[in-house]
Design a protein around this motif. Structure first.
Motif, PDB file in Angstrom:
ATOM      1  N   GLY A  80       0.799  -1.219   0.000  1.00  0.00           N
ATOM      2  CA  GLY A  80       0.000   0.000   0.000  1.00  0.00           C
ATOM      3  C   GLY A  80       0.832   1.268   0.000  1.00  0.00           C
ATOM      4  O   GLY A  80       0.298   2.359   0.166  1.00  0.00           O
ATOM      5  N   VAL A  81       2.151   1.141  -0.233  1.00  0.00           N
ATOM      6  CA  VAL A  81       3.026   2.316  -0.195  1.00  0.00           C
ATOM      7  C   VAL A  81       2.620   3.339  -1.248  1.00  0.00           C
ATOM      8  O   VAL A  81       2.613   4.551  -1.000  1.00  0.00           O
ATOM      9  N   ALA A  82       2.256   2.865  -2.435  1.00  0.00           N
ATOM     10  CA  ALA A  82       1.900   3.784  -3.513  1.00  0.00           C
ATOM     11  C   ALA A  82       0.688   4.628  -3.162  1.00  0.00           C
ATOM     12  O   ALA A  82       0.534   5.738  -3.640  1.00  0.00           O
ATOM     13  N   ALA A  83      -0.181   4.087  -2.301  1.00  0.00           N
ATOM     14  CA  ALA A  83      -1.389   4.823  -1.922  1.00  0.00           C
ATOM     15  C   ALA A  83      -1.065   6.048  -1.096  1.00  0.00           C
ATOM     16  O   ALA A  83      -1.890   6.949  -0.967  1.00  0.00           O
ATOM     17  N   LEU A  84       0.146   6.097  -0.542  1.00  0.00           N
ATOM     18  CA  LEU A  84       0.537   7.242   0.267  1.00  0.00           C
ATOM     19  C   LEU A  84       0.915   8.446  -0.596  1.00  0.00           C
ATOM     20  O   LEU A  84       1.158   9.519  -0.084  1.00  0.00           O
ATOM     21  N   ASP A  85       0.975   8.257  -1.912  1.00  0.00           N
ATOM     22  CA  ASP A  85       1.305   9.349  -2.822  1.00  0.00           C
ATOM     23  C   ASP A  85       0.140   9.575  -3.779  1.00  0.00           C
ATOM     24  O   ASP A  85       0.187   9.157  -4.936  1.00  0.00           O
ATOM     25  N   PRO A  86      -0.931  10.217  -3.307  1.00  0.00           N
ATOM     26  CA  PRO A  86      -2.121  10.395  -4.139  1.00  0.00           C
ATOM     27  C   PRO A  86      -1.878  11.239  -5.365  1.00  0.00           C
ATOM     28  O   PRO A  86      -2.574  11.089  -6.368  1.00  0.00           O
ATOM     29  N   VAL A  87      -0.882  12.126  -5.344  1.00  0.00           N
ATOM     30  CA  VAL A  87      -0.592  12.951  -6.519  1.00  0.00           C
ATOM     31  C   VAL A  87      -0.118  12.069  -7.672  1.00  0.00           C
ATOM     32  O   VAL A  87      -0.505  12.264  -8.828  1.00  0.00           O
ATOM     33  N   ALA A  88       0.714  11.067  -7.352  1.00  0.00           N
ATOM     34  CA  ALA A  88       1.188  10.145  -8.382  1.00  0.00           C
ATOM     35  C   ALA A  88       0.087   9.187  -8.807  1.00  0.00           C
ATOM     36  O   ALA A  88       0.004   8.784  -9.968  1.00  0.00           O
ATOM     37  N   ILE A 165     -11.354  18.745  -6.709  1.00  0.00           N
ATOM     38  CA  ILE A 165     -10.776  17.449  -6.343  1.00  0.00           C
ATOM     39  C   ILE A 165     -10.437  16.601  -7.564  1.00  0.00           C
ATOM     40  O   ILE A 165      -9.906  15.500  -7.421  1.00  0.00           O
ATOM     41  N   THR A 166     -10.743  17.110  -8.774  1.00  0.00           N
ATOM     42  CA  THR A 166     -10.306  16.386  -9.966  1.00  0.00           C
ATOM     43  C   THR A 166      -8.845  16.698 -10.295  1.00  0.00           C
ATOM     44  O   THR A 166      -8.260  16.047 -11.159  1.00  0.00           O
ATOM     45  N   THR A 167      -8.262  17.678  -9.591  1.00  0.00           N
ATOM     46  CA  THR A 167      -6.840  17.983  -9.775  1.00  0.00           C
ATOM     47  C   THR A 167      -6.018  17.145  -8.795  1.00  0.00           C
ATOM     48  O   THR A 167      -6.527  16.720  -7.753  1.00  0.00           O
ATOM     49  N   PRO A 168      -4.750  16.903  -9.102  1.00  0.00           N
ATOM     50  CA  PRO A 168      -3.923  16.099  -8.184  1.00  0.00           C
ATOM     51  C   PRO A 168      -3.877  16.652  -6.760  1.00  0.00           C
ATOM     52  O   PRO A 168      -3.965  15.900  -5.788  1.00  0.00           O
ATOM     53  N   SER A 169      -3.751  17.973  -6.615  1.00  0.00           N
ATOM     54  CA  SER A 169      -3.658  18.537  -5.264  1.00  0.00           C
ATOM     55  C   SER A 169      -4.987  18.430  -4.521  1.00  0.00           C
ATOM     56  O   SER A 169      -5.016  18.136  -3.321  1.00  0.00           O
ATOM     57  N   GLY A 170      -6.100  18.661  -5.225  1.00  0.00           N
ATOM     58  CA  GLY A 170      -7.412  18.513  -4.588  1.00  0.00           C
ATOM     59  C   GLY A 170      -7.701  17.077  -4.226  1.00  0.00           C
ATOM     60  O   GLY A 170      -8.280  16.778  -3.170  1.00  0.00           O
ATOM     61  N   TYR A 171      -7.287  16.165  -5.095  1.00  0.00           N
ATOM     62  CA  TYR A 171      -7.453  14.732  -4.856  1.00  0.00           C
ATOM     63  C   TYR A 171      -6.666  14.312  -3.622  1.00  0.00           C
ATOM     64  O   TYR A 171      -7.150  13.542  -2.780  1.00  0.00           O
TER      65      TYR A 171
END
Length: 200
Positions: A80-88, A165-171
């Motif tokens: 689940g490490v990748a989930a910690l980087d929602p921007v990616a 929230i459709t943008t990476p930062s909002g997400y």
């Protein structure tokens, strides 16, 4: 959206455009002409590859389901490490999540089946981590629905945050909000027990 070699084809461009427009407008709100224009092809080519809008929708359902299952597997195998980087994670999963939620609201059996699969996954996860809810199935269904509701109410959530929230930062921001919801108790165990006694 993450692309493989075959995704450079016109068929894949049509599918990606359909996923985006169906997710934004719903099945009825996106015409073959709209999808063709977004994909940079003719309406005739859309019909050549998919026949009808319903067939295109089915192809989108299958693709979205396949990709989301692949992402889930990747997250599980990486701890689940990748989930910690929602921007990616955002460009890969957000269009698919938005599409599946809208597709579910429009009556897609594939999207509904994926939701039920998510409920079962949460059941297994909660049991594996020793979480003991009063009703595991209800707990899992509620958790899955809460996560999906962010996408169903994306316009309202974006307005509340003052950030799309459709943008990476909002997400990423709403992802942090969900993490807080799931990790910060709002009632004490004593209050829970009192409520349950009142329900009996």
């Amino acid at each position: 959206m993450d692309r493989r070699a075959e995704d450079l084809t016109a068929r894949a461009r049509i599918r990606d455009a359909a996923i985006r427009l169906f997710g934004e407008r719903g099945i009825e709100g996106a015409s073959i002409r709209d999808i063709a224009a977004a994909a940079g092809v003719s309406s005739g080519l859309v019909r050549h590859h998919f026949g009808s809008k319903e067939s295109l929708r089915e192809a989108c359902d299958d693709y979205a389901k396949e990709r989301m299952l692949e992402v889930s597997t990747e997250l599980a195998t990486s701890g689940g490490v990748a989930a910690l980087d929602p921007v990616a994670l955002h460009p890969r999963v957000f269009p698919l999540q938005l599409y599946l939620v809208r597709s579910m609201m429009d009556g897609s059996e594939t999207a509904t089946a994926l939701f039920l699969g998510a409920v079962e996954t949460i059941e297994e996860w909660s049991e594996g981590y020793g979480i003991e809810p009063h009703d595991r199935r209800a707990y899992s269904a509620a958790l899955a629905a809460i996560k999906l509701s962010v996408f169903a109410f994306r316009d309202q959530v974006s307005k509340a945050l003052g950030e799309d929230i459709t943008t990476p930062s909002g997400y990423a921001r709403i992802g942090q909000g969900l993490l807080d919801v799931f990790s910060i108790p709002i009632v004490t165990q004593e209050q829970v027990e009192t409520i349950r006694k009142q329900e009996k």
